[in-house]
Design an enzyme around this catalytic site. Structure first.
Site, PDB file in Angstrom:
ATOM      1  CG  HIS A 271     -12.017  49.660  72.894  1.00 40.05           C
ATOM      2  ND1 HIS A 271     -12.417  50.504  73.908  1.00 40.05           N
ATOM      3  CD2 HIS A 271     -11.676  48.490  73.498  1.00 40.05           C
ATOM      4  CE1 HIS A 271     -12.320  49.884  75.069  1.00 40.05           C
ATOM      5  NE2 HIS A 271     -11.873  48.651  74.850  1.00 40.05           N
TER       6      HIS A 271
ATOM      7  CB  CYS B 169     -16.374  55.288  72.901  1.00 40.19           C
ATOM      8  SG  CYS B 169     -16.435  54.162  74.297  1.00 40.19           S
TER       9      CYS B 169
END
Length: 284
Positions: free
Chosen positions: A184, A246
């Site tokens: 993440h 991301c």
């Protein structure tokens, strides 16, 4: 308070409005009008007290709501940061490779469903800590140049990715094929895979399975579409490391890739390489 003491505080306008001034002083009608006037004043005061009470309650609720939203991300960061102890990978494990072998023997269910991957929220990170025993630890990753140091968990379940870098293929092996990891990106730039945005071409990356240290060197970094899942496929004749996270807006992905350099047994690794895994972990 008797009406004689209370009456001077009543304005002439209010006395006139209820017809008090037209009644004989001391008469029963005069007394009745006084009670109505005094009662209405009491009701008015009660309404004001209720209104003030409701206003105060609403103000407190709005204040607490504002504090919660301001503290929401710091709370998530703190819970994620304490994940290091939850998955229990540290330098002492270097001499205990059986710790990973024991987990393999348990044959825990591991998910590689990319559709499960969602943006981290407080519920997910709290549940990840509560379900820490379901995370199968496969080793660790360290990029000293950007102080990235994380446990590697098998799979891409939401709980695994909440506390570790997750393996993206079931049978991938360090130092072979295309070893792919997902992690993440968070607003706090020192957590999970957020440091990848500061990595430079040529930077060394170290993986460990607690038996060997695998060294890679970064040679590519670019943005890709979320649908470009083929980037984790093996490439004939190459040994690669592919790291995926991301971008800031979450609609695209940042790909960071390196090529394999060498494998070194842990007990023969240079001290500076071992020290790389002693940095503060990026989920602490």
């Amino acid at each position: 308070m008797e009406w004689e003491e209370w009456l001077p505080y009543v304005s002439e306008e209010r006395r006139e409005r209820v017809g008090l001034t037209r009644l004989p002083l001391g008469s029963q009608k005069h007394y009745n009008k006084l009670k109505v006037l005094q009662g209405g004043d009491w009701v008015s005061k009660k309404k004001r007290r209720v209104k003030n009470w409701m206003y105060n309650i609403l103000s407190i609720v709005l204040l607490l709501t504002g504090i919660f939203f301001l503290a929401y991300e710091p709370i998530i960061n703190w819970v994620v940061s304490s994940g290091t102890e939850a998955v229990n990978l540290n330098v002492s494990d270097f001499r205990k490779p059986e710790s990973i072998e024991a987990q393999k023997e348990e044959q825990k269910e591991v998910s590689y469903d990319f559709n499960e991957v969602e943006e981290l929220d407080l519920k997910t990170v709290l549940m990840a800590k509560l379900n820490k025993d379901d995370i199968v630890v496969a080793g660790g990753i360290s990029i000293p140049s950007v102080h990235l140091n994380l446990p590697i968990g098998k799979g891409t379940s939401k709980y695994t990715l909440a506390l570790t870098a997750g393996t993206m293929k079931e049978d991938q092996v360090m130092g072979e094929g295309n070893y792919a990891l997902a992690g993440h990106h968070m607003n706090r730039q020192d957590l999970l895979f957020s440091p990848l945005f500061q990595v430079k071409i040529g930077a060394p990356v170290y993986l460990t399975d607690l038996n060997y240290i695998y060294e890679y060197q970064i040679d590519e970094q670019r943005r890709i579409e979320a649908t470009e899942v083929e980037v984790i496929d093996d490439v004939a004749g190459e040994k690669l490391l592919t790291l995926i996270t991301c971008t800031d807006k979450g609609s695209a992905r940042l790909l960071t890739r390196g090529h394999f350099v060498k494998r070194t047994p842990v007990d023969q690794a240079a001290s500076e390489i071992l020290e790389a895994f002693q940095l503060d972990l990026n989920n602490r």
